[in-house]
Motif scaffolding. Structure first.
Motif, mmCIF file in Angstrom:
data_model
loop_
_atom_site.group_PDB
_atom_site.id
_atom_site.type_symbol
_atom_site.label_atom_id
_atom_site.label_comp_id
_atom_site.label_asym_id
_atom_site.label_seq_id
_atom_site.Cartn_x
_atom_site.Cartn_y
_atom_site.Cartn_z
ATOM 1 N N ALA A 127 0.910 -1.355 0.166
ATOM 2 C CA ALA A 127 0.103 -0.036 0.023
ATOM 3 C C ALA A 127 0.836 1.251 0.096
ATOM 4 C CB ALA A 127 -0.920 0.068 1.219
ATOM 5 N N ARG A 128 2.003 1.242 0.833
ATOM 6 C CA ARG A 128 2.954 2.362 0.944
ATOM 7 C C ARG A 128 3.636 2.733 -0.514
ATOM 8 N NH1 ARG A 128 6.041 0.396 4.508
ATOM 9 N NH2 ARG A 128 4.585 0.766 6.126
ATOM 10 N N ARG A 129 3.897 1.484 -1.193
ATOM 11 C CA ARG A 129 4.603 1.658 -2.421
ATOM 12 C C ARG A 129 3.765 2.146 -3.434
ATOM 13 N NH1 ARG A 129 6.310 -3.652 -2.988
ATOM 14 N NH2 ARG A 129 4.559 -4.307 -4.008
ATOM 15 N N GLU A 130 2.515 1.812 -3.335
ATOM 16 C CA GLU A 130 1.415 2.190 -4.404
ATOM 17 C C GLU A 130 0.763 3.422 -4.110
ATOM 18 O OE1 GLU A 130 1.215 0.744 -7.356
ATOM 19 O OE2 GLU A 130 2.161 -1.130 -7.092
ATOM 20 N N ASP A 131 0.975 3.891 -3.030
ATOM 21 C CA ASP A 131 0.458 5.282 -2.525
ATOM 22 C C ASP A 131 -1.071 5.057 -2.226
ATOM 23 O OD1 ASP A 131 0.743 7.959 -1.374
ATOM 24 O OD2 ASP A 131 0.449 8.618 -3.405
ATOM 25 N N VAL A 132 -1.459 4.106 -1.742
ATOM 26 C CA VAL A 132 -3.026 3.886 -1.394
ATOM 27 C C VAL A 132 -3.073 3.691 0.157
ATOM 28 C CG1 VAL A 132 -2.605 1.563 -1.941
ATOM 29 C CG2 VAL A 132 -4.882 2.846 -2.157
ATOM 30 N N CYS A 133 -4.157 3.987 0.643
ATOM 31 C CA CYS A 133 -4.356 3.777 1.996
ATOM 32 C C CYS A 133 -4.557 2.270 2.372
ATOM 33 C CB CYS A 133 -5.569 4.431 2.658
ATOM 34 S SG CYS A 133 -6.033 4.281 4.188
ATOM 35 N N THR A 134 -3.716 1.806 3.567
ATOM 36 C CA THR A 134 -4.141 0.348 3.915
ATOM 37 C C THR A 134 -5.429 -0.057 4.012
ATOM 38 O OG1 THR A 134 -2.122 0.691 4.782
ATOM 39 C CG2 THR A 134 -3.204 -1.223 5.413
ATOM 40 N N SER A 135 -6.209 0.689 4.505
ATOM 41 C CA SER A 135 -7.757 0.341 4.873
ATOM 42 C C SER A 135 -8.328 0.138 3.519
ATOM 43 C CB SER A 135 -8.384 1.339 5.837
ATOM 44 O OG SER A 135 -8.386 2.403 5.164
ATOM 45 N N LEU A 136 -7.987 0.897 2.698
ATOM 46 C CA LEU A 136 -8.483 0.847 1.197
ATOM 47 C C LEU A 136 -8.246 -0.689 0.489
ATOM 48 C CD1 LEU A 136 -10.553 2.110 -0.859
ATOM 49 C CD2 LEU A 136 -8.566 3.156 -1.743
ATOM 50 N N VAL A 137 -7.216 -1.052 0.589
ATOM 51 C CA VAL A 137 -6.683 -2.262 -0.037
ATOM 52 C C VAL A 137 -7.563 -3.387 0.830
ATOM 53 C CG1 VAL A 137 -4.788 -3.609 -0.317
ATOM 54 C CG2 VAL A 137 -4.392 -1.302 -0.414
ATOM 55 N N PHE A 138 -7.672 -3.556 2.090
ATOM 56 C CA PHE A 138 -8.272 -4.282 2.901
ATOM 57 C C PHE A 138 -9.836 -4.430 2.475
ATOM 58 C CE2 PHE A 138 -4.968 -4.216 6.104
ATOM 59 C CZ PHE A 138 -4.674 -5.587 6.116
ATOM 60 N N LYS A 139 -10.212 -3.125 2.040
ATOM 61 C CA LYS A 139 -11.649 -3.193 1.718
ATOM 62 C C LYS A 139 -11.776 -3.552 0.275
ATOM 63 C CE LYS A 139 -15.182 0.125 0.192
ATOM 64 N NZ LYS A 139 -15.517 1.743 -0.133
ATOM 65 N N TRP A 140 -10.890 -3.435 -0.787
ATOM 66 C CA TRP A 140 -10.957 -4.174 -2.030
ATOM 67 C C TRP A 140 -10.757 -5.638 -1.924
ATOM 68 C CZ3 TRP A 140 -6.920 -0.642 -4.506
ATOM 69 C CH2 TRP A 140 -7.268 0.572 -4.731
ATOM 70 N N ARG A 141 -9.936 -6.010 -1.008
ATOM 71 C CA ARG A 141 -9.869 -7.529 -0.804
ATOM 72 C C ARG A 141 -11.004 -8.196 -0.342
ATOM 73 N NH1 ARG A 141 -5.487 -10.174 3.231
ATOM 74 N NH2 ARG A 141 -7.119 -9.379 4.759
#
Length: 117
Positions: A34-48
């Motif tokens: 998430a940090r490398r892609e400049d996206v919020c971690t919680s958003l990645v969890f939501k997408w998953r």
């Protein structure tokens, strides 16, 4: 008052898929991706979570329904007491079950569970 460009980022489906693929790799740490892609971690969890829910919904196992005209009732007196009532025919795997309208729901549930096993 915000007078500049919109601050909310829009992620394309391809970007989401790429990020989700990156977190699925062995040894991947979601926070680092998430940090490398400049996206919020919680958003990645939501997408998953949304991806898993969509996959579960796709795997629900619905089957097509085919409606056919009922065959003519036999004229002999040996026909069952349910003749003339509504009948549902269920085919799962290589088994076929005919369920009459008057069948108790517990018997229907037991028969369908036995077919799924």
């Amino acid at each position: 008052m915000i007078s500049g460009a919109e601050r909310r980022r829009r992620w394309s489906d391809q970007d989401r898929a790429r990020i989700l693929a990156a977190i699925s790799e062995p040894g991947a740490v979601i926070a680092e991706v998430a940090r490398r892609e400049d996206v919020c971690t919680s958003l990645v969890f939501k997408w998953r979570r949304e991806m898993r829910q969509a996959a579960e919904a796709d795997a629900c196992g619905f089957s097509p329904v085919i409606i056919e005209a009922a065959p003519a009732a036999p004229s002999s007196s040996t026909s069952s007491s349910c003749s003339g009532s509504a009948v549902i025919e269920v085919e799962l795997k290589e088994a076929r079950v005919r369920i009459h309208a008057g069948a108790p729901s517990s018997a229907i549930a037991a028969a369908l569970k036995a077919l799924r096993a």
